[in-house]
Scaffold this active site. Structure first.
Site, PDB file in Angstrom:
ATOM      1  N   ARG A 209      23.457  -4.827 -14.028  1.00 33.82           N
ATOM      2  CA  ARG A 209      22.464  -5.717 -13.841  1.00 33.82           C
ATOM      3  C   ARG A 209      21.172  -5.010 -13.125  1.00 33.82           C
ATOM      4  O   ARG A 209      20.124  -5.584 -13.103  1.00 33.82           O
ATOM      5  CB  ARG A 209      22.788  -6.748 -13.071  1.00 33.82           C
TER       6      ARG A 209
ATOM      7  N   GLU B 218      20.974  -3.967   1.318  1.00 33.92           N
ATOM      8  CA  GLU B 218      20.421  -4.525   2.673  1.00 33.92           C
ATOM      9  C   GLU B 218      19.482  -3.557   3.103  1.00 33.92           C
ATOM     10  O   GLU B 218      19.700  -2.474   3.622  1.00 33.92           O
ATOM     11  CB  GLU B 218      21.496  -4.980   3.624  1.00 33.92           C
TER      12      GLU B 218
ATOM     13  N   ASP C 217       5.490  -7.376   9.481  1.00 31.57           N
ATOM     14  CA  ASP C 217       5.739  -6.934   7.935  1.00 31.57           C
ATOM     15  C   ASP C 217       4.532  -6.375   7.574  1.00 31.57           C
ATOM     16  O   ASP C 217       3.672  -7.247   7.348  1.00 31.57           O
ATOM     17  CB  ASP C 217       6.855  -7.609   7.081  1.00 31.57           C
ATOM     18  N   ASN C 218       4.286  -5.003   7.108  1.00 33.88           N
ATOM     19  CA  ASN C 218       3.164  -4.720   6.560  1.00 33.88           C
ATOM     20  C   ASN C 218       3.559  -3.881   5.260  1.00 33.88           C
ATOM     21  O   ASN C 218       4.462  -3.336   4.970  1.00 33.88           O
ATOM     22  CB  ASN C 218       2.367  -3.497   7.408  1.00 33.88           C
TER      23      ASN C 218
ATOM     24  N   ARG D  19      -2.954   8.620   4.659  1.00 33.75           N
ATOM     25  CA  ARG D  19      -3.024   7.516   5.595  1.00 33.75           C
ATOM     26  C   ARG D  19      -2.587   8.227   6.894  1.00 33.75           C
ATOM     27  O   ARG D  19      -1.372   8.487   6.975  1.00 33.75           O
ATOM     28  CB  ARG D  19      -2.733   6.143   5.262  1.00 33.75           C
TER      29      ARG D  19
ATOM     30  N   HIS E 231      -1.328   7.741  12.713  1.00 39.35           N
ATOM     31  CA  HIS E 231      -1.774   6.465  13.352  1.00 39.35           C
ATOM     32  C   HIS E 231      -0.693   6.137  14.526  1.00 39.35           C
ATOM     33  O   HIS E 231       0.446   6.366  14.256  1.00 39.35           O
ATOM     34  CB  HIS E 231      -2.202   5.194  12.552  1.00 39.35           C
TER      35      HIS E 231
ATOM     36  N   TYR F  80       6.272  -1.637   5.800  1.00 36.69           N
ATOM     37  CA  TYR F  80       7.092  -1.335   6.941  1.00 36.69           C
ATOM     38  C   TYR F  80       7.078  -2.612   7.838  1.00 36.69           C
ATOM     39  O   TYR F  80       6.248  -3.413   8.027  1.00 36.69           O
ATOM     40  CB  TYR F  80       6.406  -0.120   7.741  1.00 36.69           C
TER      41      TYR F  80
ATOM     42  N   LYS G  50     -12.548   6.919   9.073  1.00 33.82           N
ATOM     43  CA  LYS G  50     -11.904   6.947  10.309  1.00 33.82           C
ATOM     44  C   LYS G  50     -10.818   8.032  10.377  1.00 33.82           C
ATOM     45  O   LYS G  50     -10.996   8.590  11.566  1.00 33.82           O
ATOM     46  CB  LYS G  50     -11.317   5.360  10.550  1.00 33.82           C
TER      47      LYS G  50
END
Length: 184
Positions: free
Chosen positions: A23, A28, A47-48, A58, A61, A131, A168
């Site tokens: 299937r 988890e 949550d992003n 990116r 940061h 994340y 940036k």
């Protein structure tokens, strides 16, 4: 054990157990009890999710204390090179870079504690990155390290003529000139 040490204190790779059959699959992605059993106690509050095309870089940061974020990063589809740099003053691994390919296929996740600069490059045509964070976004606490810092020598696995980097991120300081308030 679903957690793999990286050689940098607190930085862990999480490999969830995946159940597959005709299937499809189930796993988890996060279970507080599984993390707690390993002594990992975070309360995730945000949550992003981002979508990016091939060549996007990116980062790197972070958010300053008291708004620093622990992140649990995974990829829903596509492949990224996820990168974390230890920027905790006094850490025996200060300035050390760790990178790992995360993908929708391998389902690995990277647990990045506070005190690390984080970034990623997109290695597939497109990637959806998700994340969890243990602190809310705070614009005034934004900080960063230049993704191309020669002292870090990060191989983003993207040819320079194909790299897509925000204005940036191109203007961030090298680690030697970076202002942060993290200690080990």
């Amino acid at each position: 054990m679903p957690f793999i040490e990286t050689g940098i204190s607190g930085l862990l790779v999480f490999e969830p157990k995946v159940f597959e059959d005709s299937r499809g699959y189930f796993f988890e992605a996060y279970n507080a009890d599984t993390f707690s059993a390993q002594g990992i106690e975070y309360r995730f509050v945000q949550d992003n999710q981002s979508s990016s095309s091939y060549g996007v870089i990116r980062g790197l940061h972070f958010q300053l204390l008291p708004h620093a974020q622990t992140k649990l990063v995974r990829v829903l589809s596509g492949t990224i090179l996820d990168v974390a740099v230890d920027i905790r003053t006094g850490s025996p691994t200060y300035g050390k870079v760790f990178s790992i390919e995360l993908s929708g296929e391998n389902k690995k996740q990277l647990l990045i504690p506070q005190g690390f600069a984080h970034g990623f490059s997109v290695l597939s045509e497109r990637a959806e990155v998700f994340y969890k964070c243990d602190s809310l976004y705070n614009k005034e606490s934004d900080g960063g390290v230049f993704y191309g810092d020669p002292a870090l020598n990060i191989d983003w696995k993207i040819p320079s003529d194909k790299a897509i980097v925000s204005e940036k991120d191109q203007k961030q300081p090298n680690l030697a000139d970076c202002k942060h308030n993290f200690t080990f």
